[in-house]
Write a protein that holds these residues in place. Structure first.
Motif, short mmCIF file in Angstrom:
data_model
loop_
_atom_site.label_atom_id
_atom_site.label_comp_id
_atom_site.label_asym_id
_atom_site.label_seq_id
_atom_site.Cartn_x
_atom_site.Cartn_y
_atom_site.Cartn_z
N SER A 122 -22.25 -10.31 -25.46
CA SER A 122 -21.70 -11.42 -26.25
C SER A 122 -21.53 -12.68 -25.41
CB SER A 122 -20.37 -11.01 -26.86
OG SER A 122 -20.56 -9.98 -27.81
N GLN A 123 -21.14 -12.50 -24.15
CA GLN A 123 -20.93 -13.66 -23.28
C GLN A 123 -22.24 -14.41 -23.05
OE1 GLN A 123 -19.24 -12.70 -19.46
NE2 GLN A 123 -19.10 -14.84 -18.81
N LEU A 124 -23.30 -13.66 -22.74
CA LEU A 124 -24.60 -14.30 -22.51
C LEU A 124 -25.14 -14.90 -23.80
CD1 LEU A 124 -26.99 -15.02 -20.78
CD2 LEU A 124 -27.86 -12.68 -21.05
N ALA A 125 -24.99 -14.19 -24.92
CA ALA A 125 -25.47 -14.71 -26.20
C ALA A 125 -24.76 -16.02 -26.55
CB ALA A 125 -25.27 -13.68 -27.30
N SER A 126 -23.47 -16.09 -26.26
CA SER A 126 -22.71 -17.32 -26.51
C SER A 126 -23.24 -18.46 -25.65
CB SER A 126 -21.23 -17.08 -26.22
OG SER A 126 -20.48 -18.26 -26.40
N ARG A 127 -23.58 -18.14 -24.41
CA ARG A 127 -24.15 -19.15 -23.51
C ARG A 127 -25.49 -19.65 -24.04
NH1 ARG A 127 -26.61 -22.14 -20.11
NH2 ARG A 127 -26.63 -21.86 -17.85
N LEU A 128 -26.32 -18.74 -24.55
CA LEU A 128 -27.64 -19.10 -25.06
C LEU A 128 -27.55 -19.88 -26.36
CD1 LEU A 128 -29.51 -15.73 -24.38
CD2 LEU A 128 -29.58 -17.81 -22.99
N MET B 191 -33.02 -26.00 -27.32
CA MET B 191 -34.48 -26.02 -27.16
C MET B 191 -35.01 -24.63 -26.77
SD MET B 191 -34.83 -29.67 -25.17
CE MET B 191 -36.62 -29.78 -25.32
N LEU B 192 -34.25 -23.62 -27.14
CA LEU B 192 -34.59 -22.23 -26.80
C LEU B 192 -34.85 -21.42 -28.04
CD1 LEU B 192 -34.59 -19.72 -24.82
CD2 LEU B 192 -32.13 -19.56 -25.30
N TYR B 193 -35.90 -20.61 -27.98
CA TYR B 193 -36.17 -19.60 -29.01
C TYR B 193 -36.39 -18.27 -28.31
CZ TYR B 193 -37.84 -17.54 -33.35
OH TYR B 193 -37.97 -16.75 -34.47
N LEU B 194 -35.90 -17.21 -28.89
CA LEU B 194 -35.96 -15.90 -28.25
C LEU B 194 -36.80 -14.92 -29.04
CD1 LEU B 194 -32.22 -15.67 -27.23
CD2 LEU B 194 -34.11 -15.53 -25.62
N GLN B 195 -37.54 -14.09 -28.31
CA GLN B 195 -38.25 -12.96 -28.91
C GLN B 195 -37.67 -11.68 -28.33
OE1 GLN B 195 -42.44 -13.49 -28.17
NE2 GLN B 195 -42.61 -15.24 -29.53
N LEU B 196 -37.15 -10.84 -29.19
CA LEU B 196 -36.52 -9.58 -28.79
C LEU B 196 -37.50 -8.44 -29.04
CD1 LEU B 196 -33.95 -8.05 -27.87
CD2 LEU B 196 -33.24 -8.05 -30.28
#
Length: 337
Positions: free
Chosen positions: A101-107, A112-117
């Motif tokens: 959750s901490q890292l997700a909050s930072r992201l 200008m970021l998009y993520l592929q999981l």
């Protein structure tokens, strides 16, 4: 964009794939880079900044960052921050196992970021067979972290013979997470060379997948399956291989290649540590070879204007020859060994 037009290089890549580390906490069966332990030759933070400076100066629109697992680098979020200050959009592929959750909050604060999981099965037994025991649960936990923090992301699955029967379930799973589904092509590079026999979808599955794609316009594929797609779908994106024409690849150690799936000695263009990236893009004989690739045996094919010979990486890894046609295009599927 016509094949004739693509023989002249764009002044810069539209996007660059950057395998930013070989370090990874997983050992996926189909990993394109055979990542794991990493390498002492990987670019330092300052070297990464210099790469970004050069890409930004050339006005490269987007950098697609993978690995390995990018978030295993302690400085990775700082690298993202720096890219964004330079106006470079980033798309990051992650296995999700380091997300909390901490890292997700930072992201969530990075606009200008998009993520592929990455997820390779709609059930634990299929996904974990490829990505490792216990990863399914961790990936879904990462998806929940992204969704609850309103981080834009997609679920990315590499099509295999194991997860092919689960395509509808994967689509529904992604939708339930508030994400899009992106299906990538299995290519026999890295550890995929050894797992091809067990994991690569067979001809019948690929033919049926082409029909499935035609019914699901919202499922993303990038340029992975341009040689399988229908005319209506083809008009929405690339209709040819973009390697050396619209994109290229930078390895963790700074080596430059036409694409992530051609990180092989014959296709090494140079290294960003000692050769200017713009010089490589404009004058590399290897890039020029890809830009002028003309698969003579495909010219008379009824689908030539759709795929123009298909994926050179598939031809290389199948025949050791990029002048051969893609063995998995709709016309050639029945001839796949």
């Amino acid at each position: 964009m016509s094949a004739k037009m693509m023989k002249t290089a764009l002044r810069a890549p539209v996007n660059v794939t950057w395998e930013i580390t070989l370090k990874c906490n997983l050992h996926c069966e189909h990993c394109l880079s055979a990542s794991g332990a990493g390498s002492p030759q990987e670019l330092s933070f300052e070297e990464c900044r210099r790469v970004i400076d050069r890409l930004a100066a050339m006005k490269v629109f987007q950098v697609n960052i993978g690995g390995g697992e990018p978030f295993i680098r302690d400085d990775f979020c700082d690298i993202l921050d720096y890219a964004h200050t330079k106006g470079v959009v980033t798309c990051v592929s992650t296995n999700g196992t380091l997300i909390n959750s901490q890292l997700a909050s930072r992201l969530a604060g990075l606009k200008m970021l998009y993520l592929q999981l990455s997820l390779d099965g709609a059930t634990a037994d299929v996904n974990d067979r490829i990505r490792g025991k216990g990863t399914y649960k961790k990936i879904l936990a990462a998806a929940d972290c992204f969704a609850s923090n309103r981080v834009a992301f997609s679920i990315n699955a590499v099509l295999t013979r194991l997860n092919y029967p689960q395509l509808d379930d994967l689509r529904n799973l992604a939708k339930g997470c508030g994400a899009e589904l992106r299906v990538s092509r299995f290519r026999p590079s890295g550890r995929g060379k050894d797992s091809r026999k067990d994991l690569a979808p067979n001809a019948e599955q690929l033919e049926e997948f082409a029909e499935w794609l035609a019914r699901h316009d919202l499922v993303r594929t990038g340029d992975s399956f341009f040689c399988l797609t229908s005319e209506s779908r083809r008009r929405k994106g690339l209709d040819m291989c973009g390697a050396a024409k619209m994109t290229c690849c930078i390895s963790p150690a700074g080596d430059v290649y036409p694409c992530a799936f051609l990180q092989e000695p014959p296709f090494l263009v140079g290294n960003v540590r000692n050769t200017d990236f713009k010089e490589m893009w404009n004058h590399s004989p290897i890039f020029e070879r890809l830009r002028n690739l003309d698969i003579a045996s495909c010219r008379a094919c009824s689908r030539f204007e759709v795929c123009r010979g298909g994926c050179p990486a598939m031809a290389f890894h199948t025949y050791n020859d990029i002048d051969m046609p893609d063995p998995e295009c709709l016309v050639n599927l029945r001839n796949v060994a």
